[in-house]
Design a protein around this motif. Structure first.
Motif, PDB file in Angstrom:
ATOM      1  N   ASP A 246      16.518  -6.567   5.869  1.00 59.40           N
ATOM      2  CA  ASP A 246      16.296  -5.774   4.657  1.00 59.40           C
ATOM      3  C   ASP A 246      15.028  -6.154   3.893  1.00 59.40           C
ATOM      4  O   ASP A 246      14.567  -5.402   3.044  1.00 59.40           O
ATOM      5  CB  ASP A 246      17.499  -5.896   3.714  1.00 59.40           C
ATOM      6  N   GLY A 247      14.437  -7.308   4.202  1.00 54.93           N
ATOM      7  CA  GLY A 247      13.233  -7.756   3.514  1.00 54.93           C
ATOM      8  C   GLY A 247      11.929  -7.347   4.170  1.00 54.93           C
ATOM      9  O   GLY A 247      10.876  -7.885   3.844  1.00 54.93           O
ATOM     10  N   TRP A 248      11.971  -6.373   5.093  1.00 53.59           N
ATOM     11  CA  TRP A 248      10.733  -5.892   5.723  1.00 53.59           C
ATOM     12  C   TRP A 248       9.805  -5.298   4.658  1.00 53.59           C
ATOM     13  O   TRP A 248      10.247  -4.934   3.569  1.00 53.59           O
ATOM     14  CB  TRP A 248      11.035  -4.881   6.828  1.00 53.59           C
ATOM     15  N   LEU A 249       8.509  -5.209   4.965  1.00 54.79           N
ATOM     16  CA  LEU A 249       7.522  -4.744   3.989  1.00 54.79           C
ATOM     17  C   LEU A 249       7.075  -3.307   4.224  1.00 54.79           C
ATOM     18  O   LEU A 249       7.276  -2.458   3.364  1.00 54.79           O
ATOM     19  CB  LEU A 249       6.303  -5.671   4.009  1.00 54.79           C
ATOM     20  N   VAL A 250       6.427  -3.050   5.364  1.00 56.80           N
ATOM     21  CA  VAL A 250       5.910  -1.708   5.651  1.00 56.80           C
ATOM     22  C   VAL A 250       6.130  -1.360   7.117  1.00 56.80           C
ATOM     23  O   VAL A 250       6.328  -2.233   7.954  1.00 56.80           O
ATOM     24  CB  VAL A 250       4.384  -1.573   5.347  1.00 56.80           C
ATOM     25  N   GLU A 251       6.067  -0.056   7.392  1.00 60.46           N
ATOM     26  CA  GLU A 251       5.992   0.450   8.763  1.00 60.46           C
ATOM     27  C   GLU A 251       4.698   1.220   8.872  1.00 60.46           C
ATOM     28  O   GLU A 251       4.244   1.829   7.894  1.00 60.46           O
ATOM     29  CB  GLU A 251       7.171   1.363   9.079  1.00 60.46           C
ATOM     30  N   PHE A 252       4.097   1.181  10.062  1.00 58.91           N
ATOM     31  CA  PHE A 252       2.847   1.910  10.242  1.00 58.91           C
ATOM     32  C   PHE A 252       2.691   2.388  11.672  1.00 58.91           C
ATOM     33  O   PHE A 252       3.278   1.824  12.592  1.00 58.91           O
ATOM     34  CB  PHE A 252       1.639   1.075   9.794  1.00 58.91           C
ATOM     35  N   MET A 253       1.906   3.463  11.834  1.00 53.48           N
ATOM     36  CA  MET A 253       1.554   3.995  13.136  1.00 53.48           C
ATOM     37  C   MET A 253       0.397   3.145  13.647  1.00 53.48           C
ATOM     38  O   MET A 253      -0.651   3.074  13.008  1.00 53.48           O
ATOM     39  CB  MET A 253       1.138   5.466  13.024  1.00 53.48           C
TER      40      MET A 253
ATOM     41  N   GLY B 176      -3.610   0.367  11.570  1.00 52.47           N
ATOM     42  CA  GLY B 176      -2.817   1.578  11.612  1.00 52.47           C
ATOM     43  C   GLY B 176      -2.760   2.288  10.279  1.00 52.47           C
ATOM     44  O   GLY B 176      -3.458   1.940   9.332  1.00 52.47           O
ATOM     45  N   GLU B 177      -1.880   3.300  10.228  1.00 54.82           N
ATOM     46  CA  GLU B 177      -1.669   4.081   9.014  1.00 54.82           C
ATOM     47  C   GLU B 177      -0.240   3.890   8.542  1.00 54.82           C
ATOM     48  O   GLU B 177       0.714   4.066   9.313  1.00 54.82           O
ATOM     49  CB  GLU B 177      -1.929   5.562   9.286  1.00 54.82           C
ATOM     50  N   ILE B 178      -0.086   3.533   7.273  1.00 56.10           N
ATOM     51  CA  ILE B 178       1.235   3.281   6.693  1.00 56.10           C
ATOM     52  C   ILE B 178       2.062   4.570   6.731  1.00 56.10           C
ATOM     53  O   ILE B 178       1.632   5.611   6.257  1.00 56.10           O
ATOM     54  CB  ILE B 178       1.115   2.786   5.236  1.00 56.10           C
ATOM     55  N   THR B 179       3.266   4.464   7.316  1.00 56.64           N
ATOM     56  CA  THR B 179       4.178   5.604   7.379  1.00 56.64           C
ATOM     57  C   THR B 179       5.404   5.411   6.485  1.00 56.64           C
ATOM     58  O   THR B 179       6.091   6.365   6.163  1.00 56.64           O
ATOM     59  CB  THR B 179       4.647   5.849   8.822  1.00 56.64           C
TER      60      THR B 179
ATOM     61  N   PRO C  22       0.824  -1.212   0.000  1.00 55.26           N
ATOM     62  CA  PRO C  22       0.000   0.000   0.000  1.00 55.26           C
ATOM     63  C   PRO C  22       0.857   1.261   0.000  1.00 55.26           C
ATOM     64  O   PRO C  22       2.034   1.230   0.376  1.00 55.26           O
ATOM     65  CB  PRO C  22      -0.799  -0.118   1.304  1.00 55.26           C
ATOM     66  N   GLU C  23       0.258   2.353  -0.422  1.00 60.97           N
ATOM     67  CA  GLU C  23       0.939   3.651  -0.426  1.00 60.97           C
ATOM     68  C   GLU C  23       1.060   4.204   0.995  1.00 60.97           C
ATOM     69  O   GLU C  23       0.241   3.885   1.866  1.00 60.97           O
ATOM     70  CB  GLU C  23       0.153   4.657  -1.280  1.00 60.97           C
ATOM     71  N   VAL C  24       2.044   5.055   1.226  1.00 66.28           N
ATOM     72  CA  VAL C  24       2.169   5.766   2.494  1.00 66.28           C
ATOM     73  C   VAL C  24       0.902   6.598   2.684  1.00 66.28           C
ATOM     74  O   VAL C  24       0.413   7.228   1.749  1.00 66.28           O
ATOM     75  CB  VAL C  24       3.434   6.660   2.513  1.00 66.28           C
ATOM     76  N   GLY C  25       0.349   6.558   3.896  1.00 68.13           N
ATOM     77  CA  GLY C  25      -0.895   7.273   4.196  1.00 68.13           C
ATOM     78  C   GLY C  25      -2.118   6.382   4.174  1.00 68.13           C
ATOM     79  O   GLY C  25      -3.162   6.739   4.711  1.00 68.13           O
ATOM     80  N   ALA C  26      -2.002   5.200   3.553  1.00 64.09           N
ATOM     81  CA  ALA C  26      -3.129   4.262   3.527  1.00 64.09           C
ATOM     82  C   ALA C  26      -3.372   3.706   4.925  1.00 64.09           C
ATOM     83  O   ALA C  26      -2.443   3.600   5.736  1.00 64.09           O
ATOM     84  CB  ALA C  26      -2.841   3.122   2.557  1.00 64.09           C
ATOM     85  N   THR C  27      -4.605   3.366   5.223  1.00 66.07           N
ATOM     86  CA  THR C  27      -4.912   2.732   6.505  1.00 66.07           C
ATOM     87  C   THR C  27      -5.089   1.236   6.289  1.00 66.07           C
ATOM     88  O   THR C  27      -5.569   0.800   5.248  1.00 66.07           O
ATOM     89  CB  THR C  27      -6.176   3.328   7.159  1.00 66.07           C
ATOM     90  N   ILE C  28      -4.664   0.483   7.291  1.00 63.48           N
ATOM     91  CA  ILE C  28      -4.820  -0.966   7.256  1.00 63.48           C
ATOM     92  C   ILE C  28      -5.593  -1.395   8.492  1.00 63.48           C
ATOM     93  O   ILE C  28      -5.529  -0.742   9.535  1.00 63.48           O
ATOM     94  CB  ILE C  28      -3.463  -1.693   7.157  1.00 63.48           C
ATOM     95  N   GLU C  29      -6.327  -2.489   8.358  1.00 61.22           N
ATOM     96  CA  GLU C  29      -7.113  -3.034   9.456  1.00 61.22           C
ATOM     97  C   GLU C  29      -6.542  -4.377   9.883  1.00 61.22           C
ATOM     98  O   GLU C  29      -6.156  -5.187   9.038  1.00 61.22           O
ATOM     99  CB  GLU C  29      -8.576  -3.201   9.035  1.00 61.22           C
TER     100      GLU C  29
END
Length: 126
Positions: free
Chosen positions: A96-103, A73-76, A43-50
């Motif tokens: 190095d293979g991590w996917l996303v970070e989120f708040m 959270g929200e993708i940061t 997902p793009e930065v700013g997208a919300t995930i459940e």
């Protein structure tokens, strides 16, 4: 095999909490089962995930698999290196293979997550 400082889902994602932020990836078990990873959709930065819902896909030479959010959270940030080097997930799933970070939002983020020993037992069963 499974780092003790992470929590795990039954769908084979890991999550590392850093304050109110979390980093997510797929486990070494998942990347081995998938085989050579050739494409990742994030997902793009700013997208919300459940929590528990799909937020992306990992495509390998064998199949396409959904990636499920271990918390809401929200993708940061997203790992932009995977666009040109998706094989990082195979070679270094916890680094190095991590996917996303989120708040992280919501207080129930730990609910249902497994520790390393519980996840190792779960992976053995599959």
């Amino acid at each position: 095999m499974y780092p003790d400082d992470l929590k795990y889902t039954r769908e084979h994602e890991w999550i590392r909490f850093i304050g109110s932020t979390a980093r997510v990836g797929i486990t070494s078990y998942a990347q081995e089962a998938l085989g050579d990873i050739v494409f990742v959709s994030l997902p793009e930065v700013g997208a919300t995930i459940e929590s528990g819902e799909s937020f992306g896909e990992v495509e390998s030479t064998k199949s396409v698999s959904e990636i499920y959010a271990p918390a809401a959270g929200e993708i940061t940030a997203r790992n932009e290196a995977l666009a040109t080097a998706p094989e990082l997930i195979n070679s270094d799933p916890y680094g190095d293979g991590w996917l996303v970070e989120f708040m992280v939002t919501g207080a129930d983020v730990i609910e249902g997550l497994l520790n390393a020993d519980e996840y190792a037992e779960h992976a053995k069963e599959h």
